[in-house]
Design an enzyme around this catalytic site. Sequence first.
Site, PDB file in Angstrom:
ATOM      1  N   LYS A 265       9.824  -5.796  14.323  1.00  0.00           N
ATOM      2  CA  LYS A 265       8.471  -5.513  14.795  1.00  0.00           C
ATOM      3  C   LYS A 265       7.826  -4.568  13.786  1.00  0.00           C
ATOM      4  O   LYS A 265       8.518  -3.951  12.976  1.00  0.00           O
ATOM      5  CB  LYS A 265       8.503  -4.793  16.151  1.00  0.00           C
ATOM      6  CG  LYS A 265       9.213  -5.522  17.273  1.00  0.00           C
ATOM      7  CD  LYS A 265       9.269  -4.608  18.505  1.00  0.00           C
ATOM      8  CE  LYS A 265      10.055  -5.250  19.641  1.00  0.00           C
ATOM      9  NZ  LYS A 265      10.169  -4.334  20.799  1.00  0.00           N
ATOM     10  N   GLY A 266       6.515  -4.422  13.861  1.00  0.00           N
ATOM     11  CA  GLY A 266       5.819  -3.514  12.950  1.00  0.00           C
ATOM     12  C   GLY A 266       5.692  -2.129  13.546  1.00  0.00           C
ATOM     13  O   GLY A 266       5.243  -1.981  14.687  1.00  0.00           O
TER      14      GLY A 266
ATOM     15  N   ILE B   7       0.828  -1.211   0.000  1.00  0.00           N
ATOM     16  CA  ILE B   7       0.000   0.000   0.000  1.00  0.00           C
ATOM     17  C   ILE B   7       0.860   1.257   0.000  1.00  0.00           C
ATOM     18  O   ILE B   7       0.404   2.345   0.326  1.00  0.00           O
ATOM     19  CB  ILE B   7      -0.941   0.010   1.219  1.00  0.00           C
ATOM     20  CG1 ILE B   7      -0.155  -0.073   2.537  1.00  0.00           C
ATOM     21  CG2 ILE B   7      -1.912  -1.157   1.118  1.00  0.00           C
ATOM     22  CD1 ILE B   7      -1.016   0.076   3.789  1.00  0.00           C
ATOM     23  N   GLY B   8       2.128   1.060  -0.366  1.00  0.00           N
ATOM     24  CA  GLY B   8       3.080   2.158  -0.278  1.00  0.00           C
ATOM     25  C   GLY B   8       4.005   1.962   0.906  1.00  0.00           C
ATOM     26  O   GLY B   8       4.949   2.723   1.116  1.00  0.00           O
TER      27      GLY B   8
ATOM     28  N   ALA C  95      -2.854  -3.199  10.425  1.00  0.00           N
ATOM     29  CA  ALA C  95      -2.457  -3.699  11.748  1.00  0.00           C
ATOM     30  C   ALA C  95      -0.940  -3.906  11.855  1.00  0.00           C
ATOM     31  O   ALA C  95      -0.493  -4.765  12.616  1.00  0.00           O
ATOM     32  CB  ALA C  95      -3.210  -4.988  12.103  1.00  0.00           C
TER      33      ALA C  95
ATOM     34  N   GLY D  39       4.676   0.595  11.254  1.00  0.00           N
ATOM     35  CA  GLY D  39       4.088   1.410  10.196  1.00  0.00           C
ATOM     36  C   GLY D  39       3.009   2.352  10.673  1.00  0.00           C
ATOM     37  O   GLY D  39       2.946   3.505  10.267  1.00  0.00           O
ATOM     38  N   GLU D  40       2.147   1.874  11.544  1.00  0.00           N
ATOM     39  CA  GLU D  40       1.017   2.712  11.962  1.00  0.00           C
ATOM     40  C   GLU D  40       1.388   3.690  13.055  1.00  0.00           C
ATOM     41  O   GLU D  40       1.014   4.860  13.021  1.00  0.00           O
ATOM     42  CB  GLU D  40      -0.108   1.823  12.475  1.00  0.00           C
ATOM     43  CG  GLU D  40      -0.789   1.021  11.402  1.00  0.00           C
ATOM     44  CD  GLU D  40      -1.834   0.133  12.032  1.00  0.00           C
ATOM     45  OE1 GLU D  40      -2.986   0.552  12.065  1.00  0.00           O
ATOM     46  OE2 GLU D  40      -1.489  -0.958  12.508  1.00  0.00           O
TER      47      GLU D  40
ATOM     48  N   ARG E  55       1.214  -5.400  10.164  1.00  0.00           N
ATOM     49  CA  ARG E  55       1.476  -6.836  10.152  1.00  0.00           C
ATOM     50  C   ARG E  55       2.277  -7.331   8.947  1.00  0.00           C
ATOM     51  O   ARG E  55       2.666  -8.496   8.893  1.00  0.00           O
ATOM     52  CB  ARG E  55       0.154  -7.596  10.256  1.00  0.00           C
ATOM     53  CG  ARG E  55      -0.831  -7.308   9.122  1.00  0.00           C
ATOM     54  CD  ARG E  55      -2.200  -7.944   9.383  1.00  0.00           C
ATOM     55  NE  ARG E  55      -2.148  -9.377   9.556  1.00  0.00           N
ATOM     56  CZ  ARG E  55      -1.897 -10.253   8.588  1.00  0.00           C
ATOM     57  NH1 ARG E  55      -1.692  -9.832   7.354  1.00  0.00           N
ATOM     58  NH2 ARG E  55      -1.847 -11.533   8.844  1.00  0.00           N
TER      59      ARG E  55
END
Lengths: 366, 457
Positions: A290-291, A46-47, A87, A293-294, A89
Amino acid sequence: MAKHRGKGISAIEYPTGMNQNGDPSQAWIKVKPDGRVDVFSGTADIGNGAKTIQSQIVAEAIGVPYDWVTFDNSNTDSSPVCTGTFASRATFVGGNAVLKAAKEVKLKLLEAAGKEMEISPEDLEINDGEVSVKGSPSEKMGVDEVAGAAAYGHGVLITGTGAQLKPYSEITNSATGEVDSPPHSAISYAACAVEVEVDDETGEVLVLEMTQCYDVGRAINPALVEGQIQGGAMMGLGLGVLENSYPYYPSVDHRGAQYNSYMIPSPLDMPKVKTIIIENPSADGPYGAKGIGEMANNSQPPAIASAVQDAVGIWVTEIPITPEAVLKALEAKNAGDDSVRRDGKLVSFDEELSVNTVASGLSWSA
Amino acid sequence: MKAVGARLPRYDGMGHVTGHTRFVDDVRVPGMLWAKALRSPHHHAAIVHMDTSKAAAMPGVHTIVTWEDVPLLEYGHLSGLGIPADEPLLARDVVRYKGQPIALVAADDEETASAAAAAIEIEYEERPALLDVRLAFDEDAPKIHHWGNWYPHFEEEMDVRQIRKGNIDQAFEDADKIISGVYRSSAIEQAPVETQVGLAVPEPDGRLTIYSCTQALYFSLGVVAAHLEVPLNKVKIVGGTVGGGFGGKVDTATDTVIALAAQKTGRPVKWRWTREEEFLASSTRGPWHMEIIDAVTNDGWILGRKMLTLHDSGAYARFSPYGLTKHSFHHTGAYTIPNLHFDGYVVFTNRVPSTAMRGFGVTSISFAGETHMTRVANELGMDPYEIRLKNANRVGDTSPNRIRYTDPSTVDVVKAIANAEGRDLEPALAGMTRATRSGEMLPPHLVDQLDTSEGSH
């Protein structure tokens, strides 16, 4: 009339993977007769850089150059299940799926190479597209040759599959929110410091500097993770001082329907951003990742709100902190209303915003 | 050369920056029809009469899809988790937000489709709208949703998401100060460069190929197949390359309706939302109303937190119950607070439905909790770094839902920021690590919440 500077900080956390889990990602990989690697993953890009990150994980796990990897997430016929790109993920859950598939591919390549080189696969390793004997790097064979031998000599398809799933975390007590297992794949942490300048005549909040620190577990690609954090800072700036779909809510008029009437930050609005990356590896993440992005847009708004208070002594607790909100709060402050009620040990801010003041249907108190 | 840890070029970067990447709207196929929607002009209204016959008879119009064409009209974003559905794919007898799709026209070109959508005869009976989550519970609040004004389907059919831990009354009694504040965040736009867009192509073998901007190919596959009541092998979702998605493209905005239009006409159908539609009718980030009351000591320990959260879901539930649950699990932020009392509601209003957006459920509490944290520090005359380090999550501390933290980094990130800002922390704080609490950092109120087992996470 003057401009005032102030500083504020925040510290936040954010889970990796869907809350309560139960969100599979799967992948499969096949190897072409020249050793080039085709990855089929259901993870949309999604970019966020999912294609890059998952390709890097595969290249690393097999031991081939990054540009040998083709990443195909183009459709639901060829790619297996992936719950999706949200999320935070894609790196952790999707990354673990391709990692597992890549490890299986590596084993099969070593097996084929062992046959060709007449040596036990356990004594072989793969680096940079070459299979060599451990401790004797001159005895080697290209992965391209091995893959060719497997296809045309051994009659073997070199493939691997990987599935990542953390089972659903059940709420076992709906009154208390207790769960039967960790409801996340990992938790990431971040902190942010900002400096703002507030114009007490126009009410404008200018963010001058942001310093951000994120624990990413492991930076699979430092350039991309820095990009996530800086892009997130831009969205956080929008949340903090600019964006509102319904600027005069509960009036629903004046919605912005174009980029010239709904303001998002432009690169020109960006302050100086300093990014610090910490790598405390996650036990279960691919290479410790770990994530993040958000959460990259979560740390700025509260730091900005605190910096505004530091600058001009007002708390604006509804975001975005627009010039109107700042001027209104400054007016109240100058009129001697500091929006706080003190009663014994109780210190009660913002009562004018509370459900207790605005409505009658919910009673709510300390 | 190691691949992991390397600043390798972005896999699709060159295509993106040179404009060569093929996104959904770049896909053109022969015989393609164009779609436009009839959308509700009202925030809340009954549809008392609708007649599509004149519009359908207009030259160049191939079909008009309405609720009557949908095999399974209601399928929820959380249906996969066994949660009931509340949102019709196309409005039937009531519209609950301005911009809600009612019918989709497929025509030779977009102009014809727009004209036909405008020519659909429809009569509404306007109803009062609810536009403030705080008013939803009032006796005289407009009733706007068939489930009631707030979501009633948490576990055991509870209408509230609760967290309870420790003894909140004791914490408030023991506190030196009780500090309360109210925090609110706004609806904001997803604002992707690529607006919602989809292309459905009927294939000779009877399958449907859907070119989709979805963030979640298999989620969309499941949603389309559920509405159409077909097995998963009848639909192929093509996508994976998205022109910006921040959560809003997890919603299946176009794919199912164009699938129906393609089925009805036997022709490929493309529906691309205008910028106005993207801004005014696509789902927003959800607004949140949060009230925090912290029980604190003069030396900066947070003994307990009482919290009320109202999450504005807009007109339908979509992912909001999930978002609120996630919010409740994280309502103490990066800190360990042993006594908790959290109540959260998903409240319906007549706004555009909100949905997942970057940081879903947690962006709100990060803002509220961290602003409140600095407020508490100021009120106590305490350094904002110190209060954060003291109350930080540490190894062995337990979360609101009693899960052991195994690798919390609050201490590391706060110290890194202090260092970058040139702040000298006093030695006890400068030497702090994430390791399990002891000594002065293990005051009596934090003893019981510790989990001394060695579980993973």
